[in-house]
Scaffold this active site. Structure first.
Site, PDB file in Angstrom:
ATOM      1  N   HIS A  80      -3.366  -2.172 -33.641  1.00  9.98           N
ATOM      2  CA  HIS A  80      -3.981  -3.059 -34.189  1.00  9.98           C
ATOM      3  C   HIS A  80      -4.780  -2.078 -34.999  1.00  9.98           C
ATOM      4  CE1 HIS A  80      -5.967  -2.195 -30.163  1.00  9.98           C
ATOM      5  NE2 HIS A  80      -6.819  -1.290 -31.377  1.00  9.98           N
ATOM      6  N   CYS A 102       1.125  -2.924 -35.577  1.00 11.21           N
ATOM      7  CA  CYS A 102       1.364  -3.972 -36.072  1.00 11.21           C
ATOM      8  C   CYS A 102       2.372  -4.267 -37.249  1.00 11.21           C
ATOM      9  CB  CYS A 102       1.171  -5.168 -35.897  1.00 11.21           C
ATOM     10  SG  CYS A 102       2.248  -5.820 -36.042  1.00 11.21           S
ATOM     11  N   GLU A 132      -9.179  -4.254 -36.128  1.00  9.09           N
ATOM     12  CA  GLU A 132      -8.629  -4.258 -36.957  1.00  9.09           C
ATOM     13  C   GLU A 132      -9.368  -4.185 -38.043  1.00  9.09           C
ATOM     14  OE1 GLU A 132      -6.151  -8.012 -36.483  1.00  9.09           O
ATOM     15  OE2 GLU A 132      -6.071  -7.757 -38.473  1.00  9.09           O
ATOM     16  N   THR A 168      -5.861 -10.584 -38.713  1.00 13.97           N
ATOM     17  CA  THR A 168      -4.549 -11.675 -38.327  1.00 13.97           C
ATOM     18  C   THR A 168      -4.469 -12.943 -37.079  1.00 13.97           C
ATOM     19  OG1 THR A 168      -4.102  -9.656 -37.087  1.00 13.97           O
ATOM     20  CG2 THR A 168      -3.175  -9.405 -39.510  1.00 13.97           C
ATOM     21  N   CYS A 199      -1.589 -13.895 -38.494  1.00 11.11           N
ATOM     22  CA  CYS A 199      -0.122 -13.390 -38.386  1.00 11.11           C
ATOM     23  C   CYS A 199       0.361 -15.032 -38.274  1.00 11.11           C
ATOM     24  CB  CYS A 199       0.453 -12.429 -37.469  1.00 11.11           C
ATOM     25  SG  CYS A 199       0.203 -12.669 -36.145  1.00 11.11           S
ATOM     26  N   SER A 227      -9.578  -8.803 -26.003  1.00 12.77           N
ATOM     27  CA  SER A 227      -8.079  -9.295 -27.187  1.00 12.77           C
ATOM     28  C   SER A 227      -8.943 -10.440 -27.894  1.00 12.77           C
ATOM     29  CB  SER A 227      -7.144  -9.464 -26.512  1.00 12.77           C
ATOM     30  OG  SER A 227      -5.820 -10.745 -27.128  1.00 12.77           O
ATOM     31  N   ASN A 229      -6.991 -12.692 -29.974  1.00 11.94           N
ATOM     32  CA  ASN A 229      -6.119 -13.342 -30.320  1.00 11.94           C
ATOM     33  C   ASN A 229      -6.363 -14.333 -28.967  1.00 11.94           C
ATOM     34  OD1 ASN A 229      -3.249 -13.296 -28.741  1.00 11.94           O
ATOM     35  ND2 ASN A 229      -4.129 -11.151 -28.904  1.00 11.94           N
TER      36      ASN A 229
HETATM   37  S1  SF4 Z   1      -0.503 -10.449 -32.859  1.00 11.57           S
HETATM   38 FE1  SF4 Z   1       0.559 -10.607 -34.853  1.00 11.57          FE
HETATM   39  S2  SF4 Z   1      -0.152  -9.037 -35.566  1.00 11.57           S
HETATM   40 FE2  SF4 Z   1      -1.350  -9.033 -33.625  1.00 11.57          FE
HETATM   41  S3  SF4 Z   1      -0.036  -7.403 -33.123  1.00 11.57           S
HETATM   42 FE3  SF4 Z   1       1.403 -10.189 -32.541  1.00 11.57          FE
HETATM   43  S4  SF4 Z   1       2.270  -9.777 -34.261  1.00 11.57           S
HETATM   44 FE4  SF4 Z   1       0.722  -7.846 -34.793  1.00 11.57          FE
END
Ligand code: SF4
Length: 288
Positions: A80, A102, A132, A168, A199, A227, A229
């Protein structure tokens, strides 16, 4: 009479994203190629404690800061991103750096530098305390971090040029909503660069989570609460289906949650390993 088995719908987008997969592969290779040598990571390589436990089992040591790492060690910089100031300190010590940032996060860092070079005040829409964002902040000195619409300052950018980017893993809808509020509250801004840096993998999972959650009785998002995301997917799922839950592993009250349910949707965060997803699905099948 035996109840029919629950319908389990597994999202297409599960398991590691490309960035996480690459980071874990490089970390595993580094450990395999350097037996007996000190291999550290600066914080978790990826945001999943179960996956990190596996890397620790292969010999990885996790350090909170560069200061505690002995000279001569190998230091893995996380997926990150790492603040430039920290990289400079690490480079000044006798450490071998293995940067597994990444590529998409690295490209957002470049966008930050480019916006600054073109005289833009950078506005980052994201969570101020996320690793990040700390890394991006270092590439855009003087930037402003905004987490939600309430935090948007009024009349701050009276005559300037601004560049707006996103964490992202942010929700695209939330990003665009906050951009709208920034422009509304700051009508005197002369020039605005809006860079949608969410992303593609995150955006795809978010869309799928939204659709899947609307079709099932119970929605499960597999991944860690650490996390960003994964948390975002759980938020999005919950916005269309109140019976959405974040599941870290096949334990706790998962068996109770799935019992008697007719349809279950399953998606995972980008840092959730496939073996963990299989274990959770196994537990669902046994108990639903
Ligand atoms: S979620 Fe997107 S920005 Fe994050 S590590 Fe995976 S590809 Fe990279």
């Amino acid at each position: 009479m035996k109840r029919p088995a629950a319908k389990i719908v597994i999202a297409k987008n599960t398991g590691f994203c490309k960035g996480v997969k690459r980071a874990v592969q490089i970390a595993e290779r580094t450990l395999a190629e350097n037996p007996g040598r000190n291999v550290y990571s600066l914080g978790p390589v990826i945001h999943n404690p179960e996956a990190m436990r596996k890397l620790s089992g292969l010999g990885l040591k996790v350090a909170k800061s560069v200061a505690g790492i002995p000279e001569g060690s190998i230091l893995i910089l996380p997926s990150h991103g790492t603040p430039e100031s920290v990289i400079t300190v690490a480079a000044g010590k006798r450490l071998k750096l293995v940067d597994v940032t990444c590529p998409h996060v690295a490209s957002v860092k470049r966008i930050c530098r480019d916006l600054c070079a073109r005289g833009r005040k950078v506005v980052i829409i994201g969570e101020a305390e996320h690793a990040e964002i700390k890394a991006l902040k270092d590439s855009a000195p003087g930037c402003i971090i905004i987490e939600n619409e309430e935090q948007v300052p009024e009349g701050l950018f009276t005559s300037g040029k601004i560049g707006i980017i996103s964490q992202t893993t942010q929700s695209k809808d939330r990003f665009l909503g906050i951009v709208g509020v920034i422009l509304k509250k700051n009508p005197l801004v002369k020039e605005v660069d809006i860079c949608n840096t969410v992303c593609r993998d995150s955006a795809g999972r978010q869309e799928e989570a939204k659709k899947l959650a609307a079709q099932v009785e119970l929605m499960l998002v597999i991944g860690s609460a650490t996390s960003a995301n994964t948390r975002r997917l759980a938020e999005i799922g919950a916005s269309v289906n109140g019976n959405t839950h974040l599941v870290e592993k096949p334990a706790g009250n998962l068996a109770d949650k799935v019992k008697g349910t007719r349809s279950i949707g399953v998606i995972s965060g980008a840092s959730t390993p496939s073996w963990l997803i299989e274990e959770v699905i196994g537990c669902i099948k046994e108990n639903a």
